[in-house]
Design a protein around this motif. Sequence first.
Motif, PDB file in Angstrom:
ATOM      1  N   GLU A 151       0.812  -1.224   0.000  1.00 49.56           N
ATOM      2  CA  GLU A 151       0.000   0.000   0.000  1.00 49.56           C
ATOM      3  C   GLU A 151       0.840   1.267   0.000  1.00 49.56           C
ATOM      4  O   GLU A 151       0.582   2.211  -0.718  1.00 49.56           O
ATOM      5  N   GLU A 152       1.864   1.265   0.872  1.00 51.43           N
ATOM      6  CA  GLU A 152       2.634   2.482   1.122  1.00 51.43           C
ATOM      7  C   GLU A 152       3.536   2.859  -0.046  1.00 51.43           C
ATOM      8  O   GLU A 152       4.027   3.968  -0.103  1.00 51.43           O
ATOM      9  N   SER A 153       3.766   1.918  -0.934  1.00 48.34           N
ATOM     10  CA  SER A 153       4.772   2.126  -1.961  1.00 48.34           C
ATOM     11  C   SER A 153       4.381   3.240  -2.913  1.00 48.34           C
ATOM     12  O   SER A 153       3.257   3.317  -3.388  1.00 48.34           O
ATOM     13  N   ALA A 154       5.346   4.130  -3.175  1.00 45.82           N
ATOM     14  CA  ALA A 154       5.137   5.177  -4.169  1.00 45.82           C
ATOM     15  C   ALA A 154       6.083   4.941  -5.329  1.00 45.82           C
ATOM     16  O   ALA A 154       6.463   5.855  -6.035  1.00 45.82           O
ATOM     17  N   SER A 155       6.491   3.694  -5.511  1.00 48.24           N
ATOM     18  CA  SER A 155       7.493   3.379  -6.524  1.00 48.24           C
ATOM     19  C   SER A 155       6.899   3.378  -7.914  1.00 48.24           C
ATOM     20  O   SER A 155       5.750   2.998  -8.121  1.00 48.24           O
ATOM     21  N   SER A 156       7.711   3.786  -8.879  1.00 46.88           N
ATOM     22  CA  SER A 156       7.235   3.738 -10.251  1.00 46.88           C
ATOM     23  C   SER A 156       7.192   2.297 -10.749  1.00 46.88           C
ATOM     24  O   SER A 156       6.701   2.022 -11.825  1.00 46.88           O
ATOM     25  N   LYS A 158       5.688  -0.018  -8.943  1.00 48.08           N
ATOM     26  CA  LYS A 158       4.652  -0.654  -8.136  1.00 48.08           C
ATOM     27  C   LYS A 158       3.783  -1.605  -8.962  1.00 48.08           C
ATOM     28  O   LYS A 158       3.522  -2.728  -8.549  1.00 48.08           O
ATOM     29  N   ASN A 159       3.364  -1.158 -10.114  1.00 48.55           N
ATOM     30  CA  ASN A 159       2.453  -2.036 -10.862  1.00 48.55           C
ATOM     31  C   ASN A 159       3.178  -3.200 -11.533  1.00 48.55           C
ATOM     32  O   ASN A 159       2.559  -4.153 -11.954  1.00 48.55           O
ATOM     33  N   GLY A 204      14.976   6.100   2.421  1.00 44.57           N
ATOM     34  CA  GLY A 204      15.095   7.557   2.427  1.00 44.57           C
ATOM     35  C   GLY A 204      16.451   8.066   1.958  1.00 44.57           C
ATOM     36  O   GLY A 204      16.990   7.629   0.942  1.00 44.57           O
ATOM     37  N   ASN A 420      -0.327  14.245 -16.153  1.00 44.09           N
ATOM     38  CA  ASN A 420      -1.397  14.086 -15.193  1.00 44.09           C
ATOM     39  C   ASN A 420      -2.722  14.671 -15.654  1.00 44.09           C
ATOM     40  O   ASN A 420      -3.774  14.122 -15.412  1.00 44.09           O
ATOM     41  N   ASP A 452      -3.796   0.527 -15.769  1.00 48.76           N
ATOM     42  CA  ASP A 452      -3.718   1.925 -15.325  1.00 48.76           C
ATOM     43  C   ASP A 452      -3.361   2.874 -16.465  1.00 48.76           C
ATOM     44  O   ASP A 452      -3.813   3.996 -16.509  1.00 48.76           O
ATOM     45  N   TRP A 453      -2.461   2.423 -17.333  1.00 51.38           N
ATOM     46  CA  TRP A 453      -1.957   3.309 -18.374  1.00 51.38           C
ATOM     47  C   TRP A 453      -2.560   2.983 -19.732  1.00 51.38           C
ATOM     48  O   TRP A 453      -1.961   3.276 -20.766  1.00 51.38           O
TER      49      TRP A 453
END
Lengths: 536, 318
Positions: A151-156, A158-159, A204, A420, A452-453
């Motif tokens: 959930e927390e991942s903001a990685s490109s 991720k999908n 980080g 976006n 998504d894309w």
Amino acid sequence: MFNTPKQSLQQLSDLVAKGRLSRRDFMTRAVALGVSTLAAEHMLTTSALAQTPKIGGLLRVGAPSASTDDTLDPATLDDSFDILSCYGMLRNNLVDIDEYSAPVPGLAESWEASSDVATWTFKLRRGVEFHNGKTMTVDDVIDSLNYHRGEESASSAKNLVEQIEEIRADGKDTIVFKLKDGNADFPVVLSSYQLLIFPEGTRGAEFDKGIGTGPYSLQYWEPGVRMEGKRNPNYYREGKPHFDEVHVIGINDVVSRTAALQTGQVDIMSRCDVKTVHLLERNSDVQVFQVTGTKHYTAPMHVDAAPFDDVNVRKAIKYGIDRQAILDTILLGYGELGNDQPIAPTMRFHNPDIPQTQYDPDMARYHLKQAGLSSLDVNLAAADAAFAGAVDTAVLFQEQASKAGININVDRVSEDGYWNDIWLVRPWCMCFWAGRPTEDLMFSSAYEAGADWNDTRWANPRFNDLLVAARKELDENKRREMYYEMQQLCHDDGGAVIFTFAADVQAASADLHKPDQVASNWEFDGHKVAERWWWS
Amino acid sequence: MIRLFVMVGERLLFGAITLLAVSIIIASSVDLLPGDVATAILGQAATPETVAALRKQLGLDLPFYQRYWEWLWDFLRGDMGVSLTNERPVAPQVGERFANTLLLAALAAAIAVPLSLALGILAAIYRGGWFDKLISSSTLAAISMPEFLVGYIVIAIFAVELGWFPSISTLRHDISFLERIYVMLLPCITLALVVMAHMMRLTRAAIINLLASPYIEMARLKGVGTARLIVYHALPNALSPIITVIVLNLAYLIVGVVVVEVVFVYPGLGQLLVDSVSARNLPVVQASCLIFAGTYVTLNLLADIFSSLANPRLRHPR
């Protein structure tokens, strides 16, 4: 196929020459073929070792797209400057992509799949050390991959990793991946530039220390300015890398980059200005080379929105565009024609049998008529954020299509927030795809229903069935058939006008040894220039 | 003198108010721009989930006034915060870049100011002659060309053709001061070419203006030589406008040189600001903008102080 010992030996020594076989392996296999050790040694020195890489020297790379916001965090790598530093020099993947775009062992020594290709077992290479001296373990690998999941991942990425249901260690050097569904190309997924292995717990700002297992260790890092790496003496690939030091210098302006190459301040650069590259080619101290890979320019139409919901309208637009003229004027010929399907000619299952769509205003008019229209008014959103020259391309579209009764209104939009607010939102806009290493990744990123894309909102049932089936198919011929049909479907029915594949035009010092085969997956020899090249 | 101190005090107060206003304007305009840090970092690779996750990590889900207030509170206590994109503290990052920018501006000014004063005076002396025309037209040409073009021409001549200087000025950390000056010369020459016309033409105009006045005529009748006439009699009275234009050009050299920074790959503050705006990296944008605004305020103040000091009527009020 059965080879005579002589042919086999020749092949082996070629492999040594290309750096794909170590000297020791060559000797072992040569002796197994019945050659005396002395003779084998002789073969190496005469043919193969003529191309022996020279060790040493400093390589300076002039990289575009440097930003003071760059980091060495694998989750937010975004362009050449940080990808080359992080993926090309400091860290490694479990699986590598070689210069022929095939998956080869990286930090994983070998792998095998279950019969449903949903469970993959990877054997880790033993004794690989991080730059800080710590030995790599399964925990490091699992933590590195889990960083992109959840959930927390903001990685490109991720999908990419969403397909993984579970990662677990099985003993000290085995990792088992359980996938949600079978995927025959899973090793290629693990070669993505984000999925790098770092010491467990790095998060980080720690990432900026650049600790990894890569061929170079970090000496200096200033975001957007320069990165300096020193040869890692404990690198796991014997005999590599070849340079003592590699500096990556961020030079965003193409004229400055070219001047820096001409004046010997950098040794290799990418993204040459195609308008002036012929002048650079005259310089005997410089070698210019181009690679057409998977990069492509598209204009996705939303197939669920009028007027693009009629396949005849889509066909009319595809015929109403002069791809050759765009290739010649926007890219000055540095690229190849696109044929409304995203699988590049360099890819394994590219379908060469689909006839190339040509500019044909009469055909376009015919298809408009089929759609019950005599003329068509559409909006096309464009900004150069999509790709350099996107606005000019849109204006060319406008002029070409007007001959077929299609009136395109070019809507120049802001470059800021383009990905976006415009892409995926506007029914028709300009777009760029860097491409993906496999057919499955390309299709499932942007053409699978519900992805998504999926920028065309295309949902073709036959296509989606084939996509799922091909993903699990291990028989190469059956897979090829399926991917061929999917490309045909995309070409005929899809919503993306894919008009060109763009070449990477690059230049390097003439004294650098450029391998015969340069990788096409990314610029800078698949971003592995620091590992694969040497000073001749 | 007291009047001067009162003026400085007043101006400092207004300066502080200006900076506060600037910070509010900056914060709200960055907020108004399409997209935010999360979408800028993820770019084409964004999905709704990753954008939401990143926004939460960075605290962008808080309302605007709350984020601004937190930033202001920290700033007033001397904490500039950390960069949203690479989690580095803002102060050292901006400080180092600002030092680079100041060095570049100082070096360019050291070339441009004496040269344009001298050329301006010479052009005033030989006004109407070929020297005057040559200087006036060539400096006008340099100021009319876009900066990047001047930069490219300088690179083509001095780096590519003659090979005297490096074409890029990227700085290594362990570089000596002399080497630093050496790699910085081309951007300095470019900047000098860009700012010289303004200063030189104003010097020329101010002096020509004075040369027609009765006291100069008087001095000349008494037999004062041309050099002495200009330097001792005309220049002191022309100083006030010249100082103003020099200081305004200094301000320009500090805040307006991002194009030159890009062409010569010089790691200055302008480049950092542009990158940060495109990444919507507010703490860095704020810090850089406040430095720029502060520079303007300070330099304007300095211009006023120096021109009143150079003006005897202001120094010795009747």
